[in-house]
Design an enzyme around this catalytic site. Structure first.
Site, PDB file in Angstrom:
ATOM      1  N   THR A  25      56.115  94.563  75.699  1.00 23.83           N
ATOM      2  CA  THR A  25      54.745  94.084  75.521  1.00 23.83           C
ATOM      3  C   THR A  25      53.974  95.041  74.632  1.00 23.83           C
ATOM      4  O   THR A  25      54.013  96.254  74.836  1.00 23.83           O
ATOM      5  CB  THR A  25      53.988  93.903  76.845  1.00 23.83           C
ATOM      6  OG1 THR A  25      52.624  93.571  76.570  1.00 23.83           O
ATOM      7  CG2 THR A  25      54.024  95.143  77.717  1.00 23.83           C
ATOM      8  N   VAL A  26      53.302  94.497  73.641  1.00 22.50           N
ATOM      9  CA  VAL A  26      52.491  95.339  72.768  1.00 22.50           C
ATOM     10  C   VAL A  26      51.297  95.913  73.521  1.00 22.50           C
ATOM     11  O   VAL A  26      50.733  96.931  73.113  1.00 22.50           O
ATOM     12  CB  VAL A  26      51.999  94.561  71.523  1.00 22.50           C
ATOM     13  CG1 VAL A  26      53.177  94.119  70.670  1.00 22.50           C
ATOM     14  CG2 VAL A  26      51.126  93.376  71.897  1.00 22.50           C
ATOM     15  N   ASP A  27      50.906  95.257  74.617  1.00 22.29           N
ATOM     16  CA  ASP A  27      49.731  95.707  75.367  1.00 22.29           C
ATOM     17  C   ASP A  27      49.954  97.016  76.111  1.00 22.29           C
ATOM     18  O   ASP A  27      48.997  97.629  76.591  1.00 22.29           O
ATOM     19  CB  ASP A  27      49.289  94.636  76.361  1.00 22.29           C
ATOM     20  CG  ASP A  27      48.682  93.415  75.691  1.00 22.29           C
ATOM     21  OD1 ASP A  27      48.166  93.567  74.573  1.00 22.29           O
ATOM     22  OD2 ASP A  27      48.738  92.325  76.270  1.00 22.29           O
ATOM     23  N   TYR A  53      48.528  88.543  64.522  1.00 18.97           N
ATOM     24  CA  TYR A  53      49.983  88.624  64.491  1.00 18.97           C
ATOM     25  C   TYR A  53      50.490  89.727  63.572  1.00 18.97           C
ATOM     26  O   TYR A  53      51.627  90.178  63.722  1.00 18.97           O
ATOM     27  CB  TYR A  53      50.573  87.292  64.029  1.00 18.97           C
ATOM     28  CG  TYR A  53      50.583  86.203  65.084  1.00 18.97           C
ATOM     29  CD1 TYR A  53      49.901  86.364  66.286  1.00 18.97           C
ATOM     30  CD2 TYR A  53      51.263  85.016  64.879  1.00 18.97           C
ATOM     31  CE1 TYR A  53      49.891  85.372  67.250  1.00 18.97           C
ATOM     32  CE2 TYR A  53      51.268  84.013  65.839  1.00 18.97           C
ATOM     33  CZ  TYR A  53      50.582  84.187  67.022  1.00 18.97           C
ATOM     34  OH  TYR A  53      50.592  83.206  67.968  1.00 18.97           O
ATOM     35  N   LEU A  54      49.670  90.153  62.601  1.00 27.41           N
ATOM     36  CA  LEU A  54      50.122  91.188  61.673  1.00 27.41           C
ATOM     37  C   LEU A  54      50.493  92.468  62.406  1.00 27.41           C
ATOM     38  O   LEU A  54      51.477  93.130  62.066  1.00 27.41           O
ATOM     39  CB  LEU A  54      49.029  91.477  60.637  1.00 27.41           C
ATOM     40  CG  LEU A  54      48.604  90.307  59.746  1.00 27.41           C
ATOM     41  CD1 LEU A  54      47.500  90.747  58.803  1.00 27.41           C
ATOM     42  CD2 LEU A  54      49.795  89.758  58.966  1.00 27.41           C
ATOM     43  N   GLN A  55      49.722  92.812  63.440  1.00 25.75           N
ATOM     44  CA  GLN A  55      49.962  94.073  64.131  1.00 25.75           C
ATOM     45  C   GLN A  55      51.265  94.061  64.916  1.00 25.75           C
ATOM     46  O   GLN A  55      51.925  95.091  65.065  1.00 25.75           O
ATOM     47  CB  GLN A  55      48.785  94.400  65.055  1.00 25.75           C
ATOM     48  CG  GLN A  55      48.597  93.429  66.215  1.00 25.75           C
ATOM     49  CD  GLN A  55      47.213  93.486  66.813  1.00 25.75           C
ATOM     50  OE1 GLN A  55      46.789  94.525  67.289  1.00 25.75           O
ATOM     51  NE2 GLN A  55      46.506  92.372  66.796  1.00 25.75           N
ATOM     52  N   GLY A  66      44.758  93.337  73.196  1.00 22.98           N
ATOM     53  CA  GLY A  66      44.517  94.091  74.418  1.00 22.98           C
ATOM     54  C   GLY A  66      43.541  93.353  75.306  1.00 22.98           C
ATOM     55  O   GLY A  66      42.328  93.511  75.170  1.00 22.98           O
TER      56      GLY A  66
END
Length: 420
Positions: free
Chosen positions: A142-144, A297-299, A191
């Site tokens: 998870t990016v979060d 979505y780029l990140q 986030g």
């Protein structure tokens, strides 16, 4: 007795390195061909199992599986499909076991965040109830960065590197034009309830006065006047102001600044853009010229600037998942344990799925400054190791090369179609 097959699926929002975890699973399983038969992947996550839409990864070459390590997105497709409680939705769980039995699947690997770990845990419970032998292992993603127990979540380090880099580069752009043009720049990052990604933007500034001048965290109730006063003071002191804002910024009463009034498949409130909301506040109250951007979505897909640390950890948890399953382990998730920060050392450990599921790890209060608009030295010490190292993909004609999988379907064995 022939070795049991494995099922691997990707869930939720994908990352720049989730395919590295897939490579970790598939390559490790291939090394143990005497104990694991084929690795089937779910087409579009768990829904692929429910609809018996399986992909036979044995048709992919070793080189293409290796190329997954530098390929963003979800190679087999992902989904946002939440399995409800077993007693409320027994037919879906029974369907999963039916599909697993039909394809002789004895290992289940589910690669995702908190909701996905909940799914993996529930599947392990249902298999036990039905007396079906199945080793269920969750794989963190998870990016979060909000899964508990693990030092960090695969996918986060690369997003953190992208956000910190973008904040640094954009701040130089704004600074060069602020005398006659834009004075306020706002970057919105992901986030929902945890401000880890927003905090990563703070890595761009190392000295007093460096951008970002303001970070808006979901952990700190948003106060309009305090925010506007800070923006105005920054413009007076530095000539410009750079803001990194979490999409989950909310008022003291819990209302999101940018609530869109809809919910996603997991029941989460759909957020509609905190950056333009903050920009309008600046325009109406201060009149400064502004620009805003949404990393969106780029990140999470920026594999070209991924963190080497993140890539290595993503592969490691996939590899560990297979090894744990071969040891007969069930209902666990590989986690990353930090041994030291400088130098950064870590190893793989484990956590029980029933304690991981549906839990959110928020930023410690001592990671943010007293006024709530910046990060502390402790936060920087935590974050910096996670963005270290460059893992550039190979390029061809100026663009990154990515894996080209065949994704051949497995022949269905069950007659009845399944309606989600």
């Amino acid at each position: 007795m022939a070795p049991k097959n494995a099922f691997y699926a990707q869930s939720g929002g994908v990352t720049a390195v989730i395919n590295a975890s897939a490579a970790g699973v598939i390559e490790t399983a291939r090394k143990h061909g005497d104990r694991i038969g084929k690795v089937f992947a779910g087409r579009n996550g768990i829904t692929g199992a429910l609809k018996e839409e399986l992909i036979d990864t044995s048709h992919e070459t070793d080189d293409e599986i290796r190329a997954l390590i530098h390929t963003p997105g979800g190679a087999f497709g992902s989904c946002r499909h939440k399995l409800r409680n077993i007693d409320e939705n027994r037919h879906e769980y029974e369907r999963l076991i039916e599909v697993f039995r039909a394809h002789d699947i004895g290992y289940f690997f589910y690669n995702g965040g908190g909701d996905s770990q909940d799914t993996a845990f529930k599947v392990s419970q249902m298999a036990e109830r039905m007396g079906y032998p199945l080793n269920c292992i969750g794989i963190p993603k998870t990016v979060d960065n909000d899964l508990p127990f693990t030092d960090c979540c695969p996918g986060f380090g690369s997003v953190a590197k992208y956000v910190a880099t973008s904040t640094l580069e954009a701040s130089l752009d704004i600074q060069s034009m602020c005398d006659t043009s834009t004075k306020v720049f706002i970057l919105e990052v992901m986030g929902r309830h945890a401000g880890w990604i927003a905090a990563a933007g703070g890595l761009a500034g190392k000295n007093p006065g460096d951008a970002p001048h303001i970070i808006v965290f979901p952990e700190h109730p948003f106060e309009r006047e305090a925010f506007l006063n800070k923006v105005d003071q920054c413009v007076k002191d530095h000539g410009f102001c750079v803001v990194v804002a979490s999409e989950g910024a909310q008022y003291e009463d819990g209302r999101f600044l940018a609530e869109a009034g809809q919910k996603d498949a997991f029941g989460h409130t759909q957020l509609g853009g905190v950056a333009p909301t903050l920009a309008n506040m600046v325009k109406q109250s201060l009149g400064h010229k502004y620009h805003w951007a949404v990393a969106d979505y780029l990140q999470r897909s920026a594999r070209h600037i991924a963190s080497q640390t993140d890539v290595e950890q993503a592969y490691a948890v996939g590899e560990a998942a297979v090894n744990y399953a071969l040891e007969g382990r069930n209902g666990i998730m590989p986690i990353i344990k930090r041994e030291s920060s400088d130098p950064y050392r870590w190893h793989i450990s484990e956590a029980p799925l029933n304690e991981v599921a549906n839990q959110e790890k928020k930023m410690p209060i001592h990671y943010t400054t007293d006024e709530g608009f910046g990060i502390t030295a402790d936060c920087r010490a935590y974050l910096e190791p996670l963005i270290q190292g460059e893992a550039f993909p190979p390029f061809e004609k100026g663009l990154p090369k990515v894996a080209k999988l065949e994704n051949r379907p497995v022949e269905k064995k069950l007659k009845a179609d399944f309606k989600l």
